[in-house]
Design a protein around this motif. Structure first.
Motif, mmCIF file in Angstrom:
data_model
loop_
_atom_site.group_PDB
_atom_site.id
_atom_site.type_symbol
_atom_site.label_atom_id
_atom_site.label_comp_id
_atom_site.label_asym_id
_atom_site.label_seq_id
_atom_site.Cartn_x
_atom_site.Cartn_y
_atom_site.Cartn_z
ATOM 1 N N VAL A 449 37.944 80.579 52.494
ATOM 2 C CA VAL A 449 38.253 80.709 53.915
ATOM 3 C C VAL A 449 38.517 79.317 54.492
ATOM 4 O O VAL A 449 37.779 78.371 54.203
ATOM 5 N N GLY A 450 39.558 79.189 55.306
ATOM 6 C CA GLY A 450 39.859 77.903 55.951
ATOM 7 C C GLY A 450 41.297 77.494 55.769
ATOM 8 O O GLY A 450 42.211 78.260 56.070
ATOM 9 N N GLU A 451 41.514 76.261 55.264
ATOM 10 C CA GLU A 451 42.854 75.699 55.075
ATOM 11 C C GLU A 451 43.026 75.254 53.631
ATOM 12 O O GLU A 451 42.045 75.046 52.906
ATOM 13 N N GLU A 452 44.269 75.054 53.211
ATOM 14 C CA GLU A 452 44.553 74.574 51.856
ATOM 15 C C GLU A 452 43.828 73.255 51.601
ATOM 16 O O GLU A 452 43.786 72.375 52.461
ATOM 17 N N THR A 453 43.255 73.128 50.406
ATOM 18 C CA THR A 453 42.541 71.897 50.064
ATOM 19 C C THR A 453 43.502 70.719 49.962
ATOM 20 O O THR A 453 44.672 70.876 49.614
ATOM 21 N N GLY A 454 42.991 69.522 50.233
ATOM 22 C CA GLY A 454 43.795 68.319 50.086
ATOM 23 C C GLY A 454 43.969 67.937 48.631
ATOM 24 O O GLY A 454 44.954 67.317 48.249
ATOM 25 N N GLY A 455 42.984 68.291 47.794
ATOM 26 C CA GLY A 455 43.065 68.020 46.364
ATOM 27 C C GLY A 455 43.902 69.065 45.661
ATOM 28 O O GLY A 455 43.886 70.242 46.026
ATOM 29 N N ALA A 456 44.634 68.649 44.621
ATOM 30 C CA ALA A 456 45.554 69.546 43.931
ATOM 31 C C ALA A 456 44.831 70.529 43.023
ATOM 32 O O ALA A 456 43.783 70.211 42.455
ATOM 33 N N TYR A 457 45.413 71.711 42.875
ATOM 34 C CA TYR A 457 44.862 72.759 42.017
ATOM 35 C C TYR A 457 44.930 72.340 40.550
ATOM 36 O O TYR A 457 44.003 72.587 39.779
ATOM 37 N N ASN A 458 46.027 71.702 40.165
ATOM 38 C CA ASN A 458 46.283 71.412 38.747
ATOM 39 C C ASN A 458 45.723 70.076 38.285
ATOM 40 O O ASN A 458 46.253 69.471 37.353
ATOM 41 N N GLY A 459 44.691 69.593 38.943
ATOM 42 C CA GLY A 459 44.029 68.380 38.485
ATOM 43 C C GLY A 459 44.351 67.163 39.317
ATOM 44 O O GLY A 459 45.214 67.175 40.195
ATOM 45 N N THR A 460 43.650 66.077 39.004
ATOM 46 C CA THR A 460 43.798 64.846 39.778
ATOM 47 C C THR A 460 43.544 63.637 38.887
ATOM 48 O O THR A 460 42.817 63.724 37.892
ATOM 49 N N VAL A 461 44.151 62.510 39.221
ATOM 50 C CA VAL A 461 43.929 61.267 38.471
ATOM 51 C C VAL A 461 42.755 60.542 39.107
ATOM 52 O O VAL A 461 42.860 60.018 40.212
ATOM 53 N N ALA A 462 41.630 60.549 38.416
ATOM 54 C CA ALA A 462 40.403 59.989 39.001
ATOM 55 C C ALA A 462 39.473 59.546 37.866
ATOM 56 O O ALA A 462 39.907 58.992 36.879
ATOM 57 N N GLY A 463 38.170 59.805 38.020
ATOM 58 C CA GLY A 463 37.183 59.515 36.973
ATOM 59 C C GLY A 463 36.821 58.048 36.884
ATOM 60 O O GLY A 463 35.732 57.634 37.258
ATOM 61 N N GLN A 464 37.737 57.241 36.382
ATOM 62 C CA GLN A 464 37.561 55.797 36.294
ATOM 63 C C GLN A 464 38.798 55.129 36.893
ATOM 64 O O GLN A 464 39.893 55.695 36.882
ATOM 65 N N PHE A 465 38.593 53.911 37.410
ATOM 66 C CA PHE A 465 39.682 53.219 38.097
ATOM 67 C C PHE A 465 39.763 51.759 37.665
ATOM 68 O O PHE A 465 38.764 51.168 37.251
ATOM 69 N N LYS A 466 40.954 51.215 37.788
ATOM 70 C CA LYS A 466 41.170 49.789 37.560
ATOM 71 C C LYS A 466 41.728 49.177 38.836
ATOM 72 O O LYS A 466 42.709 49.676 39.396
ATOM 73 N N ILE A 467 41.091 48.129 39.319
ATOM 74 C CA ILE A 467 41.599 47.410 40.494
ATOM 75 C C ILE A 467 42.540 46.315 40.007
ATOM 76 O O ILE A 467 42.148 45.446 39.228
ATOM 77 N N ILE A 468 43.784 46.383 40.448
ATOM 78 C CA ILE A 468 44.740 45.332 40.077
ATOM 79 C C ILE A 468 45.019 44.454 41.296
ATOM 80 O O ILE A 468 45.142 44.951 42.411
ATOM 81 N N SER A 469 45.089 43.162 41.070
ATOM 82 C CA SER A 469 45.389 42.200 42.131
ATOM 83 C C SER A 469 46.734 41.569 41.811
ATOM 84 O O SER A 469 46.924 41.020 40.715
#
Length: 530
Positions: A449-469
């Protein structure tokens, strides 16, 4: 060897102390067109090297063209802020909302941060929500509660619509979703204003309530105002200090102990009176449970869920409402734990994560802001993490996969809930929250109930991240290293979990403190036979 190590640590300490001053000094620097084109090439090269599914939402040829066109458009020098404003929209074309960035603005030294901690600006305590193309005040902290339900019209000389238009260009959508940006901007509005408009000692805001416009001037002040309070006391009046009895002292101590225990169990949200996790029954017969989770990253959680589902089991509750609105994500292990209470059969929560490196956990070591302790600890654990990652990463059909523990078959929790589940969602339901929602939707376990989620149904690129400068302008981008998916997919790709019952809150709902989404859910429960 020891002398070299000590010398290295001293050098690291000195360089870290000087890094803030060095960074601030280069903010106004005009970078040559050649240097900026070098930064563009560096950015694209890093994304291609690190991010899986880079072309999920945009064809390679089109993204190549975007970066090439940007390079060709640069004909004169720019400073970091000007460059940021043209580079970030191109990076956003990748349409992975976890790919955040750091706006090039003045940083503060440790001494300055210490001073700032003693100051407060009540503007930053306001919470706002998005509805009917506007922002509306929903919480004020301990500040003027008369602002509740007011529309935020302008800050300084700039209108809210103009600010939102600018902020939308500074971070990506998730796929082709249209609900994410407005909700995220509202959730983080005061933070985004501070990020993009810089440090301010005061902020003038124009509000609208009913047909009336009025202005409020927020000014930074000392948090500890005891000296001011003392000055305000009438020196002709003498107040007698009442001494507490032993019983009162014991009661106060007990209350403080309970508060500390609750803060740990429910996860107190910093700077507010809210908890990360809340549970209550919404009816006198305890047949409708309401579980509100604001995030997945605050404090321990196992005891909370164990006690919550024991209550539901003991009451033989028939319905459970899980509120994931404005929950932008957090720890996957907590989401995995909760799902174990919502199924009665063995399950695999997520698939092995797609990666482009065999050591995804190690890739985020030695970040741009790593201090001495961080570098030391990362150096110590580096061999162990490297072996762990190499053992967990396998190649299949030319693709590397990192085998999370959450990708293994798991058993349901003994006190798993067998009644009907209703999940409340909106555009700020993102990341780990969307993964849980996808799993519940794909297994047909819940009504949404509510509105469509901002996150995608078919997955997301996340978990671990690399900060590039970037080598010249020093602008920073956060690159996702893992494509996390459940076994469930939908077509077309690039959209969130759509609700079974769509309800979008209105400005009038906010003004009257009405929760239309929850009301609709309770109505649905009342009219659903068991």
């Amino acid at each position: 060897m020891l002398k070299k190590s000590v010398a290295g640590l001293v050098l690291l300490f000195v360089s870290s102390c000087a890094s803030v001053e060095k960074y601030n000094a280069q903010l106004g620097t005009q970078y040559s067109a050649e240097a900026l084109r070098e930064d563009i090439d560096f950015t694209y090269k890093k994304f291609k090297k690190l991010q899986p599914n880079l072309y999920q939402y945009i064809p390679k040829e089109r993204l190549d063209s975007k970066f090439d066109s940007l390079k060709k458009s640069i004909s004169k020098p720019m400073d970091a802020k000007q460059f940021y404003n043209i580079l970030t929209p191109v990076v956003s074309e990748i349409r992975q909302a976890h790919n955040s960035n750091e706006f090039p603005d003045r940083r503060f030294t440790k001494k300055e941060r210490k001073i700032l901690k003693k100051l407060s600006l009540d503007f930053y305590k306001l919470d706002v929500a998005y509805a009917d193309d506007g922002l509306w005040v929903t919480r004020t902290g301990k500040y003027d509660s008369l602002l509740l339900g007011s529309q935020v019209v302008a800050l300084g000389m700039e209108t809210v619509p103009n600010l939102m238009k600018r902020y939308r260009r500074t971070f990506p959508d998730e796929g082709y979703n249209t609900t994410l940006k407005n909700k995220i901007i509202a959730k983080n509005f005061v933070g985004l204003y501070r990020k993009h408009e810089g440090f301010k000692d005061s902020v003038s805001v124009i509000f609208k309530k009913g047909d009336s416009l009025f202005a409020k001037h927020f000014k930074r002040y000392l948090k500890d105002s005891s000296g001011i309070k003392k000055a305000m006391i009438d020196s002709t009046k003498v107040s007698k200090v009442l001494k507490m009895t032993k019983a009162e002292k014991a009661a106060k101590k007990l209350k403080r102990k309970k508060q500390k225990k609750d803060n740990k169990k429910f996860g107190r949200v910093a700077g507010s009176d809210l908890y990360t996790r809340n549970f209550e029954f919404l009816d006198s017969t305890a047949q409708i449970g309401y579980l509100h989770i604001r995030s997945w990253n605050n404090g321990p959680f196992k005891k909370f869920y164990r006690e919550t589902f024991a209550k539901l089991d003991s009451a033989k509750s028939k319905s459970l409402i899980i509120d994931l609105r404005n929950n932008t994500g957090g720890r996957l292990d907590e989401v995995h734990q909760l799902y174990g209470y919502l199924t009665d059969s063995e399950y695999v929560f997520v698939e092995p994560a797609k990666v482009k490196t065999r050591i995804p956990y190690v890739k985020d070591f030695y970040g741009p802001d790593s201090g001495i302790l961080s570098v030391l600890s990362e150096t110590i654990v580096l061999p162990f993490f490297s072996l762990h990652n190499l053992f967990k990463t396998k190649k299949k059909d030319g693709q590397l996969y990192f085998h999370y523990s959450f990708a293994k078959k798991a058993k349901p929790e003994p006190l798993n809930f067998k009644g009907k589940v209703y999940v409340l969602i909106n555009g700020a339901t993102f990341s780990a929250s969307s993964i849980l929602a996808t799993k519940l939707h794909g297994s047909e376990r819940a009504t949404f109930v509510g509105e469509e989620t901002g996150g995608a149904y078919n997955g997301t690129v996340a978990g671990q991240f690399k900060i590039i400068s970037l080598p010249n302008s020093k602008i920073r981008y956060r690159v996702g290293l893992m494509q996390i998916e459940t076994a469930h997919t939908q077509q077309p790709d690039g959209f969130g979990i759509r609700p079974d019952i769509e309800v979008s809150p209105t400005a009038n709902d906010i003004r009257t403190d009405r929760d239309a989404v929850l009301e609709k859910t309770l109505e649905l429960i009342e009219n659903t036979p068991y």
